[in-house]
Design a protein around this motif. Structure first.
Motif, PDB file in Angstrom:
ATOM      1  N   HIS A   1       0.710  -1.291   0.105  1.00 30.61           N
ATOM      2  CA  HIS A   1      -0.107  -0.163  -0.074  1.00 30.61           C
ATOM      3  C   HIS A   1       0.799   1.287   0.024  1.00 30.61           C
ATOM      4  N   PHE A   2       1.994   1.457   0.552  1.00 28.68           N
ATOM      5  CA  PHE A   2       2.573   2.610   0.570  1.00 28.68           C
ATOM      6  C   PHE A   2       3.099   3.107  -0.887  1.00 28.68           C
ATOM      7  N   PRO A   3       3.434   2.204  -1.643  1.00 25.25           N
ATOM      8  CA  PRO A   3       3.943   2.600  -2.944  1.00 25.25           C
ATOM      9  C   PRO A   3       2.647   3.490  -3.822  1.00 25.25           C
ATOM     10  N   LYS A   4       1.413   3.118  -3.583  1.00 23.33           N
ATOM     11  CA  LYS A   4       0.171   3.631  -4.027  1.00 23.33           C
ATOM     12  C   LYS A   4       0.013   4.999  -3.266  1.00 23.33           C
ATOM     13  N   LEU A   5       0.068   5.006  -2.071  1.00 21.49           N
ATOM     14  CA  LEU A   5      -0.374   6.069  -1.279  1.00 21.49           C
ATOM     15  C   LEU A   5       0.637   7.167  -1.546  1.00 21.49           C
ATOM     16  N   LYS A   6       1.833   6.809  -1.792  1.00 20.52           N
ATOM     17  CA  LYS A   6       3.053   7.933  -2.067  1.00 20.52           C
ATOM     18  C   LYS A   6       2.691   8.311  -3.262  1.00 20.52           C
ATOM     19  N   LYS A   7       2.474   7.596  -4.339  1.00 18.14           N
ATOM     20  CA  LYS A   7       2.061   8.262  -5.758  1.00 18.14           C
ATOM     21  C   LYS A   7       0.867   9.048  -5.637  1.00 18.14           C
ATOM     22  N   GLY A   8      -0.030   8.719  -4.828  1.00 24.06           N
ATOM     23  CA  GLY A   8      -1.116   9.480  -4.921  1.00 24.06           C
ATOM     24  C   GLY A   8      -1.171  10.780  -4.082  1.00 24.06           C
ATOM     25  N   SER A   9       0.046  10.983  -3.380  1.00 21.37           N
ATOM     26  CA  SER A   9       0.398  12.083  -2.407  1.00 21.37           C
ATOM     27  C   SER A   9      -0.543  11.972  -1.057  1.00 21.37           C
ATOM     28  N   VAL A  10      -0.930  10.823  -0.796  1.00 22.18           N
ATOM     29  CA  VAL A  10      -1.732  10.623   0.390  1.00 22.18           C
ATOM     30  C   VAL A  10      -0.612  10.573   1.707  1.00 22.18           C
ATOM     31  N   ASN A  11      -0.978  11.460   2.644  1.00 21.59           N
ATOM     32  CA  ASN A  11      -0.022  11.359   3.774  1.00 21.59           C
ATOM     33  C   ASN A  11      -0.601  11.574   5.063  1.00 21.59           C
ATOM     34  N   ALA A  12      -1.922  11.185   5.168  1.00 21.97           N
ATOM     35  CA  ALA A  12      -2.785  10.669   6.461  1.00 21.97           C
ATOM     36  C   ALA A  12      -3.869   9.977   5.887  1.00 21.97           C
TER      37      ALA A  12
ATOM     38  N   PHE B   1       4.771   3.980   8.009  1.00 23.50           N
ATOM     39  CA  PHE B   1       3.361   4.414   8.668  1.00 23.50           C
ATOM     40  C   PHE B   1       3.848   4.488  10.154  1.00 23.50           C
ATOM     41  N   VAL B   2       2.645   5.199  10.933  1.00 26.66           N
ATOM     42  CA  VAL B   2       2.588   5.102  12.607  1.00 26.66           C
ATOM     43  C   VAL B   2       0.908   5.270  12.707  1.00 26.66           C
ATOM     44  N   ILE B   3       0.695   4.882  13.740  1.00 27.36           N
ATOM     45  CA  ILE B   3      -0.895   4.986  14.252  1.00 27.36           C
ATOM     46  C   ILE B   3      -0.587   6.480  15.341  1.00 27.36           C
ATOM     47  N   VAL B   4      -1.689   7.130  15.069  1.00 23.12           N
ATOM     48  CA  VAL B   4      -1.774   8.622  15.809  1.00 23.12           C
ATOM     49  C   VAL B   4      -3.142   8.631  16.595  1.00 23.12           C
ATOM     50  N   THR B   5      -3.175   9.256  17.559  1.00 25.33           N
ATOM     51  CA  THR B   5      -4.345   9.157  18.334  1.00 25.33           C
ATOM     52  C   THR B   5      -4.606  10.993  18.779  1.00 25.33           C
ATOM     53  N   SER B   6      -3.941  11.825  18.100  1.00 27.00           N
ATOM     54  CA  SER B   6      -4.417  13.061  18.038  1.00 27.00           C
ATOM     55  C   SER B   6      -3.738  13.954  16.772  1.00 27.00           C
ATOM     56  N   VAL B   7      -4.546  15.013  16.623  1.00 31.56           N
ATOM     57  CA  VAL B   7      -4.150  15.913  15.375  1.00 31.56           C
ATOM     58  C   VAL B   7      -2.720  16.518  15.554  1.00 31.56           C
TER      59      VAL B   7
ATOM     60  N   VAL C   1       3.661  13.737   9.933  1.00 36.94           N
ATOM     61  CA  VAL C   1       3.953  14.046   8.408  1.00 36.94           C
ATOM     62  C   VAL C   1       5.025  15.089   8.470  1.00 36.94           C
ATOM     63  N   LYS C   2       5.312  15.622   9.261  1.00 35.83           N
ATOM     64  CA  LYS C   2       6.588  16.564   9.405  1.00 35.83           C
ATOM     65  C   LYS C   2       7.854  15.627   9.505  1.00 35.83           C
ATOM     66  N   ASN C   3       7.659  14.622   9.835  1.00 34.21           N
ATOM     67  CA  ASN C   3       8.744  13.491  10.222  1.00 34.21           C
ATOM     68  C   ASN C   3       8.706  12.689   9.139  1.00 34.21           C
ATOM     69  N   GLY C   4       8.059  12.875   8.013  1.00 31.04           N
ATOM     70  CA  GLY C   4       8.237  11.804   6.791  1.00 31.04           C
ATOM     71  C   GLY C   4       7.215  10.654   7.013  1.00 31.04           C
ATOM     72  N   LYS C   5       6.463  10.612   7.974  1.00 32.37           N
ATOM     73  CA  LYS C   5       5.578   9.364   7.910  1.00 32.37           C
ATOM     74  C   LYS C   5       4.200   9.480   7.509  1.00 32.37           C
ATOM     75  N   ILE C   6       3.673   8.439   7.339  1.00 26.01           N
ATOM     76  CA  ILE C   6       2.074   8.442   7.039  1.00 26.01           C
ATOM     77  C   ILE C   6       1.248   8.117   8.059  1.00 26.01           C
ATOM     78  N   PRO C   7       0.606   9.271   8.962  1.00 28.68           N
ATOM     79  CA  PRO C   7      -0.053   8.674  10.000  1.00 28.68           C
ATOM     80  C   PRO C   7      -1.302   7.963   9.739  1.00 28.68           C
ATOM     81  N   LEU C   8      -1.798   7.132  10.504  1.00 26.09           N
ATOM     82  CA  LEU C   8      -3.126   6.332  10.507  1.00 26.09           C
ATOM     83  C   LEU C   8      -3.921   6.583  11.617  1.00 26.09           C
ATOM     84  N   ILE C   9      -5.078   6.533  11.310  1.00 18.94           N
ATOM     85  CA  ILE C   9      -6.234   6.795  12.552  1.00 18.94           C
ATOM     86  C   ILE C   9      -7.080   5.715  12.399  1.00 18.94           C
TER      87      ILE C   9
END
Length: 352
Positions: A50-61, A102-108, A115-123
């Protein structure tokens, strides 16, 4: 197609904008694919598939469903839904713990920092309230595991309410009323997509917090039970909620195109303003869709129409932004649609 030729002249602008703004997918089913593959002994599914497709689509959360009412989460077991949910969450968390991306996040705040650290946060999200069984105490338990959001139904009836695939006109059950109260107490985001009309109005009247419809369109433009009436859209905006426009063709038009999808965006803007629009694509290119929708073909249309030609998957999200630019939306408005509006609601619910 003509729309792609038309929108190509905005591509440089759209690409530059995608580099600057946060692209948030408010409804993704990649969790189901990760869990299914993990149950078949695959590893690092999120990174490799999934990462390659999300990266190509610019999805970062992204909001990611890790359980719900659909039988596709059975993954070959006969466990009670609550027990099964702990199992599916564990499998998903194991996959993400092995991830480089990817990382799991629990706050905005955590989301923005990731995102600033180059990760894709998932809720983490539930697509239906079946995981809670008949026990409102499980809201707090799942919240402690990082689940931040839940729909109340999928298409069928559960112990909380009826989905849009049911024929009845009943609202929330007594348990459903208690669940709304506890979700508010635990700062749990309530998602009204898939909920029938009487249930929708019960939640609007009962919830003390803003609520969202993560992947729904406008019934005034296309008369489908999964879409929202103008009165419902106005009620969501009055609670400071958000409607995530959905790319699923069956909820757009009988002859769906990108232009028809953009008409839904325009309709919400003209009805209640730019601050109440988000994006919940609901891509299904990685799901066994015929099995997933078994018994609900009347809601989803024919097997030939499960993706929009111009935006068949995450990699083509730039075409949606192209379309917004072609319709005259400003950069600031596009940023609101892609993420700021949803993050405003999340901040109010999670951090109040």
């Amino acid at each position: 197609m003509i729309i792609l030729a038309l929108s190509n002249k905005y591509t440089d602008h759209a690409l530059a904008l995608h580099e600057k703004i946060l692209i948030l997918d408010a409804h993704s089913d990649i969790g189901l694919d990760v869990i299914t593959r993990r149950s078949n002994y695959e590893s690092k599914v999120a990174d490799t598939i999934h990462f390659p497709k999300l990266k190509k689509g610019s999805v970062n959360a992204s909001f990611v469903a890790v359980m719900g009412d659909s039988g596709n989460y059975s993954i070959g077991t006969s466990d009670h839904p609550t027990t099964l949910t702990f199992h599916t969450i564990n499998m998903f968390l194991q996959d993400i713990s092995d991830s480089k991306h990817f990382v799991i996040v629990t706050s905005v705040n955590d989301l923005r920092n990731s995102v600033k650290n180059g990760k894709i946060p998932l809720i983490l999200h539930f697509e239906g309230a079946r995981p809670f069984g008949e026990n409102v105490a499980l809201v707090k338990a799942f919240r402690s595991l990082g689940v931040m959001s839940s729909q109340l139904t999928w298409n069928a009836r559960n112990l909380v309410a009826d989905g849009t695939g049911e024929r009845s006109s009943s609202g929330l059950s007594n348990f459903g009323v208690s669940l709304i109260d506890e979700m508010n107490n635990q700062n749990f985001l309530i998602d009204l997509s898939h909920l029938n009309d009487p249930g929708f109005w019960d939640v609007i009247n009962l919830s003390r917090d803003p609520v969202v419809a993560s992947h729904s369109n406008c019934r005034d433009l296309f008369n489908h039970p999964r879409n929202l009436t103008d009165e419902q859209i106005k009620a969501l905006s009055e609670k400071d909620g958000v409607i995530g426009v959905c790319f699923y063709p069956g909820f757009i038009d009988s002859k769906p195109t990108l232009e028809k999808l953009l008409d839904h965006v325009d309709h919400i803007r003209d009805l209640v303003g730019i601050n109440y629009i988000g994006v919940g694509p609901d891509f299904v290119d990685y799901v066994d869709i015929e099995s997933a929708l078994k018994g609900f073909n009347n809601l989803y249309g024919s097997s030939s129409s499960h993706s929009l030609d111009e935006i068949p998957d995450t990699t083509k999200l730039i075409n949606f932004t192209n379309g917004l630019i072609s319709r005259g939306y400003s950069d600031k408005e596009i940023e609101k649609i892609w993420s700021s509006n949803f993050l405003r609601v999340c901040e109010k619910v999670w951090d109040n």
